[in-house]
Design a protein around this motif. Structure first.
Motif, PDB file in Angstrom:
ATOM      1  N   ASP A   1       0.828  -1.212   0.000  1.00  0.00           N
ATOM      2  CA  ASP A   1       0.000   0.000   0.000  1.00  0.00           C
ATOM      3  C   ASP A   1       0.862   1.262   0.000  1.00  0.00           C
ATOM      4  OD1 ASP A   1      -2.317  -1.464   0.009  1.00  0.00           O
ATOM      5  OD2 ASP A   1      -2.824  -1.076   2.103  1.00  0.00           O
ATOM      6  N   ILE A   2       1.872   1.279   0.858  1.00  0.00           N
ATOM      7  CA  ILE A   2       2.724   2.459   0.992  1.00  0.00           C
ATOM      8  C   ILE A   2       3.545   2.665  -0.273  1.00  0.00           C
ATOM      9  CG2 ILE A   2       4.730   3.383   2.234  1.00  0.00           C
ATOM     10  CD1 ILE A   2       3.528   2.072   4.783  1.00  0.00           C
ATOM     11  N   ALA A   3       4.050   1.579  -0.847  1.00  0.00           N
ATOM     12  CA  ALA A   3       4.829   1.695  -2.083  1.00  0.00           C
ATOM     13  C   ALA A   3       3.982   2.310  -3.191  1.00  0.00           C
ATOM     14  CB  ALA A   3       5.349   0.321  -2.500  1.00  0.00           C
ATOM     15  N   VAL A   4       2.744   1.850  -3.322  1.00  0.00           N
ATOM     16  CA  VAL A   4       1.846   2.395  -4.340  1.00  0.00           C
ATOM     17  C   VAL A   4       1.550   3.863  -4.059  1.00  0.00           C
ATOM     18  CG1 VAL A   4      -0.490   2.289  -5.290  1.00  0.00           C
ATOM     19  CG2 VAL A   4       0.799   0.187  -4.939  1.00  0.00           C
ATOM     20  N   ASP A   5       1.250   4.178  -2.819  1.00  0.00           N
ATOM     21  CA  ASP A   5       0.918   5.553  -2.448  1.00  0.00           C
ATOM     22  C   ASP A   5       2.075   6.499  -2.747  1.00  0.00           C
ATOM     23  OD1 ASP A   5      -0.930   7.416  -1.336  1.00  0.00           O
ATOM     24  OD2 ASP A   5       0.176   7.392   0.553  1.00  0.00           O
ATOM     25  N   LEU A   6       3.298   6.049  -2.488  1.00  0.00           N
ATOM     26  CA  LEU A   6       4.472   6.899  -2.691  1.00  0.00           C
ATOM     27  C   LEU A   6       4.722   7.225  -4.158  1.00  0.00           C
ATOM     28  CD1 LEU A   6       6.949   5.300  -0.135  1.00  0.00           C
ATOM     29  CD2 LEU A   6       6.166   7.680  -0.115  1.00  0.00           C
ATOM     30  N   THR A   7       4.252   6.390  -5.065  1.00  0.00           N
ATOM     31  CA  THR A   7       4.491   6.647  -6.492  1.00  0.00           C
ATOM     32  C   THR A   7       3.847   7.953  -6.961  1.00  0.00           C
ATOM     33  OG1 THR A   7       2.541   5.349  -7.180  1.00  0.00           O
ATOM     34  CG2 THR A   7       4.652   4.189  -7.014  1.00  0.00           C
ATOM     35  N   HIS A   8       2.905   8.474  -6.197  1.00  0.00           N
ATOM     36  CA  HIS A   8       2.247   9.731  -6.565  1.00  0.00           C
ATOM     37  C   HIS A   8       3.076  10.953  -6.194  1.00  0.00           C
ATOM     38  CE1 HIS A   8      -1.297   7.409  -7.537  1.00  0.00           C
ATOM     39  NE2 HIS A   8      -1.337   6.914  -6.329  1.00  0.00           N
ATOM     40  N   ALA A   9       4.185  10.718  -5.473  1.00  0.00           N
ATOM     41  CA  ALA A   9       5.005  11.856  -5.059  1.00  0.00           C
ATOM     42  C   ALA A   9       6.496  11.617  -5.297  1.00  0.00           C
ATOM     43  CB  ALA A   9       4.758  12.162  -3.576  1.00  0.00           C
ATOM     44  N   ALA A  10       6.991  10.448  -4.911  1.00  0.00           N
ATOM     45  CA  ALA A  10       8.423  10.170  -4.984  1.00  0.00           C
ATOM     46  C   ALA A  10       8.904  10.094  -6.434  1.00  0.00           C
ATOM     47  CB  ALA A  10       8.735   8.871  -4.252  1.00  0.00           C
ATOM     48  N   SER A  11      10.174  10.374  -6.643  1.00  0.00           N
ATOM     49  CA  SER A  11      10.742  10.249  -7.987  1.00  0.00           C
ATOM     50  C   SER A  11      10.958   8.797  -8.366  1.00  0.00           C
ATOM     51  CB  SER A  11      12.066  11.019  -8.068  1.00  0.00           C
ATOM     52  OG  SER A  11      13.013  10.478  -7.161  1.00  0.00           O
ATOM     53  N   GLN A  12      11.239   7.936  -7.367  1.00  0.00           N
ATOM     54  CA  GLN A  12      11.379   6.509  -7.612  1.00  0.00           C
ATOM     55  C   GLN A  12      11.146   5.742  -6.307  1.00  0.00           C
ATOM     56  OE1 GLN A  12      11.973   4.705 -10.714  1.00  0.00           O
ATOM     57  NE2 GLN A  12      11.131   3.245  -9.233  1.00  0.00           N
ATOM     58  N   VAL A  13      10.407   4.651  -6.418  1.00  0.00           N
ATOM     59  CA  VAL A  13      10.137   3.797  -5.267  1.00  0.00           C
ATOM     60  C   VAL A  13      10.737   2.423  -5.537  1.00  0.00           C
ATOM     61  CG1 VAL A  13       8.371   2.752  -3.798  1.00  0.00           C
ATOM     62  CG2 VAL A  13       7.996   5.031  -4.776  1.00  0.00           C
ATOM     63  N   TYR A  14      11.442   1.897  -4.547  1.00  0.00           N
ATOM     64  CA  TYR A  14      11.982   0.540  -4.596  1.00  0.00           C
ATOM     65  C   TYR A  14      11.323  -0.293  -3.494  1.00  0.00           C
ATOM     66  CZ  TYR A  14      15.609   2.765  -7.422  1.00  0.00           C
ATOM     67  OH  TYR A  14      16.274   3.464  -8.398  1.00  0.00           O
ATOM     68  N   LEU A  15      11.211  -1.563  -3.761  1.00  0.00           N
ATOM     69  CA  LEU A  15      10.572  -2.475  -2.801  1.00  0.00           C
ATOM     70  C   LEU A  15      11.518  -3.632  -2.532  1.00  0.00           C
ATOM     71  CD1 LEU A  15       7.838  -3.154  -1.299  1.00  0.00           C
ATOM     72  CD2 LEU A  15       7.312  -4.603  -3.282  1.00  0.00           C
ATOM     73  N   SER A  16      12.020  -3.727  -1.306  1.00  0.00           N
ATOM     74  CA  SER A  16      12.928  -4.807  -0.920  1.00  0.00           C
ATOM     75  C   SER A  16      12.129  -5.960  -0.324  1.00  0.00           C
ATOM     76  CB  SER A  16      13.951  -4.299   0.102  1.00  0.00           C
ATOM     77  OG  SER A  16      14.718  -5.372   0.609  1.00  0.00           O
ATOM     78  N   ILE A  17      12.164  -7.110  -1.007  1.00  0.00           N
ATOM     79  CA  ILE A  17      11.446  -8.294  -0.508  1.00  0.00           C
ATOM     80  C   ILE A  17      12.471  -9.240   0.120  1.00  0.00           C
ATOM     81  CG2 ILE A  17       9.446  -8.103  -2.001  1.00  0.00           C
ATOM     82  CD1 ILE A  17      10.733 -10.006  -3.940  1.00  0.00           C
ATOM     83  N   ARG A  18      12.336  -9.445   1.393  1.00  0.00           N
ATOM     84  CA  ARG A  18      13.394 -10.084   2.158  1.00  0.00           C
ATOM     85  C   ARG A  18      13.555 -11.571   1.875  1.00  0.00           C
ATOM     86  NH1 ARG A  18      12.282  -8.408   8.164  1.00  0.00           N
ATOM     87  NH2 ARG A  18      10.105  -8.659   7.533  1.00  0.00           N
ATOM     88  N   ARG A  19      12.495 -12.223   1.383  1.00  0.00           N
ATOM     89  CA  ARG A  19      12.589 -13.664   1.137  1.00  0.00           C
ATOM     90  C   ARG A  19      12.822 -14.000  -0.332  1.00  0.00           C
ATOM     91  NH1 ARG A  19       8.548 -12.932   5.011  1.00  0.00           N
ATOM     92  NH2 ARG A  19       9.187 -13.726   7.047  1.00  0.00           N
ATOM     93  N   GLY A  20      13.017 -12.986  -1.152  1.00  0.00           N
ATOM     94  CA  GLY A  20      13.414 -13.235  -2.527  1.00  0.00           C
ATOM     95  C   GLY A  20      12.281 -13.461  -3.505  1.00  0.00           C
ATOM     96  N   LYS A  21      11.080 -13.721  -3.027  1.00  0.00           N
ATOM     97  CA  LYS A  21       9.916 -13.927  -3.878  1.00  0.00           C
ATOM     98  C   LYS A  21       8.769 -13.064  -3.365  1.00  0.00           C
ATOM     99  CE  LYS A  21      11.681 -17.352  -6.365  1.00  0.00           C
ATOM    100  NZ  LYS A  21      11.896 -17.277  -7.821  1.00  0.00           N
ATOM    101  N   LEU A  22       7.921 -12.636  -4.291  1.00  0.00           N
ATOM    102  CA  LEU A  22       6.725 -11.908  -3.884  1.00  0.00           C
ATOM    103  C   LEU A  22       5.749 -12.850  -3.185  1.00  0.00           C
ATOM    104  CD1 LEU A  22       6.129  -9.759  -7.088  1.00  0.00           C
ATOM    105  CD2 LEU A  22       6.672  -8.857  -4.816  1.00  0.00           C
ATOM    106  N   PRO A  23       4.901 -12.324  -2.323  1.00  0.00           N
ATOM    107  CA  PRO A  23       3.819 -13.143  -1.782  1.00  0.00           C
ATOM    108  C   PRO A  23       2.727 -13.316  -2.830  1.00  0.00           C
ATOM    109  CG  PRO A  23       3.539 -10.899  -1.062  1.00  0.00           C
ATOM    110  CD  PRO A  23       4.833 -10.931  -1.856  1.00  0.00           C
ATOM    111  N   TRP A  24       1.780 -14.167  -2.556  1.00  0.00           N
ATOM    112  CA  TRP A  24       0.589 -14.199  -3.402  1.00  0.00           C
ATOM    113  C   TRP A  24      -0.158 -12.888  -3.184  1.00  0.00           C
ATOM    114  CZ3 TRP A  24      -0.136 -17.305  -7.300  1.00  0.00           C
ATOM    115  CH2 TRP A  24       0.505 -18.546  -7.308  1.00  0.00           C
TER     116      TRP A  24
END
Length: 510
Positions: free
Chosen positions: A197-220
């Motif tokens: 949710d926060i990553a999506v919300d930040l795209t409306h303001a930030a110049s670039q958003v990165y998402l670090s997934i600690r287990r190497g795979k996205l969840p369902w």
């Protein structure tokens, strides 16, 4: 003589507890440290006067469950409201509920509970202090309901170089809105509901958003709507009990993959039924547009150039802010920890395999302390509001003597059996001791307190067509929490039967 009940917290669980106490001629006193009701479901801005807000809610949040599945059983969310509620509507509904049942007079606002301790006669002493008063006070209660939730103490990860990093580091608990992040490069750590949710919300303001997934795979990742239908409208009693979980999970997986393209190298590998899925939709669009770029787990934070090294050997530079959306600790500072964790024995036996470790019978009662209960301490289920309401009904039924808890040894055996089930069926990342299955849990509680909609009773009273609605329609809380009185205009809504009357009818029939 009516029993006095201490209720700690006036969030959703606390409000439901107050109401159920009043319905059962108990005397509730609710202690709330804030000046408002709703707990985490009350939006608070971070400001100079409020640097440590209680609530973890951000402005853009939507409920993850539809209004039909989120409502309290005896106070339906207005039918003309949208399917998923924003924070303003959530706050309004909570205020309407409190006003409808006159709950506010039973709440001590701006009151912090300092300590809750058990007395030799098995009653509880609650020590508290009212803000702007220096004097500590205490009262004695027959029973305690802990309703202060488990989203209060942020869980921070540990990475090398965190103390050297020159950029800003905050926990998602303090994230409120994208204002202030304009033209910044932001890394969000985590892949749960809040992180996406926060990553999506930040795209409306930030110049670039990165998402670090600690287990190497996205969840369902499950969207709120599937094939034009709210996702939780698709589950019925028939599908929940007659279709094996593995098949239901596979069907959902196929539907998600068909309509929502996961990056191939990030596609989940664990079965959906063994994990805790995340509710989102916009994140796929952000992946496709490159406004959110996925990175692996962090290896080290550098002191120069606000640089971050990841476990795959790649680097990012000039990261202005890191937002750790890494969950919360279960924390009740006013209680001895062993009361709800079960002590060292449970920790040594299960701590290596579980997080959020608690030792509670039916997710409510510590076996050694049957006159204290923890409401809303659950994870990965449906909406918390109807769960807390059903839990409150169960606890008050226990207090009134309508149901009797098993012996300590039987409760402990039941808890161990549940842990073994989670260990067997869930991947390690999803092994939380407070995880439960919504429908089976609600059914278990409702059967014990006498409000489960048994098929033969439904058919006998209302006929086969209505039974089909119960069996194949959505399992609303209004259906779950009651036994069989129908509102005239809404066949899928069943009104709440007074428990005392129900027990009286059962004794007459028997």
């Amino acid at each position: 003589m009516a029993k006095h009940i201490a209720i700690i917290g006036a969030g959703v669980s606390g409000l439901a507890a107050i109401k159920e106490c009043l319905d059962n001629d108990l005397i509730p006193i609710c202690f709330e440290q804030n000046s408002f009701i709703g707990g985490i479901w009350r939006y608070e801005n971070v400001s100079e006067k409020n640097k440590e807000p209680y609530s973890s809610i951000y402005k853009s949040i939507l409920t993850n469950t539809s209004k039909e599945m989120t409502t309290f059983s005896d106070f339906p969310i207005p039918a003309d409201w949208p399917t998923y509620l924003n924070i303003s509507l959530v706050e309004k509904y909570i205020d309407m509920y409190a006003e409808k049942f006159n709950l506010l007079p039973h709440i001590k606002f701006n009151t912090t509970v300092l300590n809750v301790s058990i007395l030799p006669d098995k009653r509880w002493k609650v020590k508290y202090i009212i803000q702007h008063e220096n004097e500590e006070k205490e009262e004695i209660f027959d029973f305690v309901m802990v309703c202060s939730g488990h989203h209060r103490k942020p869980r921070w990860p540990e990475y090398k170089g965190m103390d050297l990093f020159k950029g800003e580091q905050i926990h998602s608990h303090k994230y409120k809105r994208a204002v202030g992040f304009e033209n910044k490069r932001v890394l969000v750590v985590g892949c749960g509901n809040s992180a996406l949710d926060i990553a999506v919300d930040l795209t409306h303001a930030a110049s670039q958003v990165y998402l670090s997934i600690r287990r190497g795979k996205l969840p369902w990742i499950i969207p709120r709507f599937v094939n034009g239908k709210a996702r939780d409208h698709r589950t019925s009693r028939f599908s929940a009990y007659m279709i094996p979980p593995s098949i239901r999970g596979k069907m959902t997986e196929n539907s998600i993959i068909k309509y929502f393209p996961f990056p191939s190298h990030l596609k989940p590998t664990d079965p959906l039924i063994a994990t805790l899925p995340t509710i989102n939709f916009e994140i796929f669009q952000c992946f496709a547009a490159g406004t959110v770029i996925v990175k692996p787990n962090i290896k080290e934070l550098k002191s120069e150039n606000k640089q971050i090294e990841f476990v795959d050997g790649t680097f990012l530079e000039d990261i202005d802010t890191i937002i750790y959306s890494t969950g919360y600790y279960i924390d009740y500072p006013f209680l001895e920890e062993q009361i709800f964790t079960g002590g060292d024995e449970i920790e040594q036996e299960f701590g290596k395999d579980f997080r959020d470790l608690v030792c509670l019978y039916k997710m409510l009662f510590p076996p050694k302390y049957p006159n204290i209960a923890f409401l809303g301490l659950v994870l990965g289920a449906g909406a918390i509001w109807p769960i807390s309401e059903m839990q409150a009904r169960y606890v008050t039924s226990h207090i009134k003597g309508f149901i009797k808890l098993p012996s300590q040894s039987k409760m402990e055996k039941s808890i161990r059996s549940y842990y073994e089930s989670i260990h067997r069926n869930c991947c390690k990342a999803a092994r939380s001791a407070i995880r439960l299955n919504y429908i089976s849990y609600m059914d278990t509680l409702s059967k014990d307190i006498g409000c489960y909609p048994y098929s033969y009773e439904i058919i006998k009273k209302f006929g086969f067509k209505f039974w089909k609605l119960i069996m194949f329609g959505m399992v609303t809380p209004i259906q779950e929490g009651t036994l069989g009185m129908v509102q005239e205009k809404l066949l899928h809504f069943i009104t709440k039967i007074n428990l005392n009357q129900l027990l009286k009818e059962r004794s007459i029939n028997s």
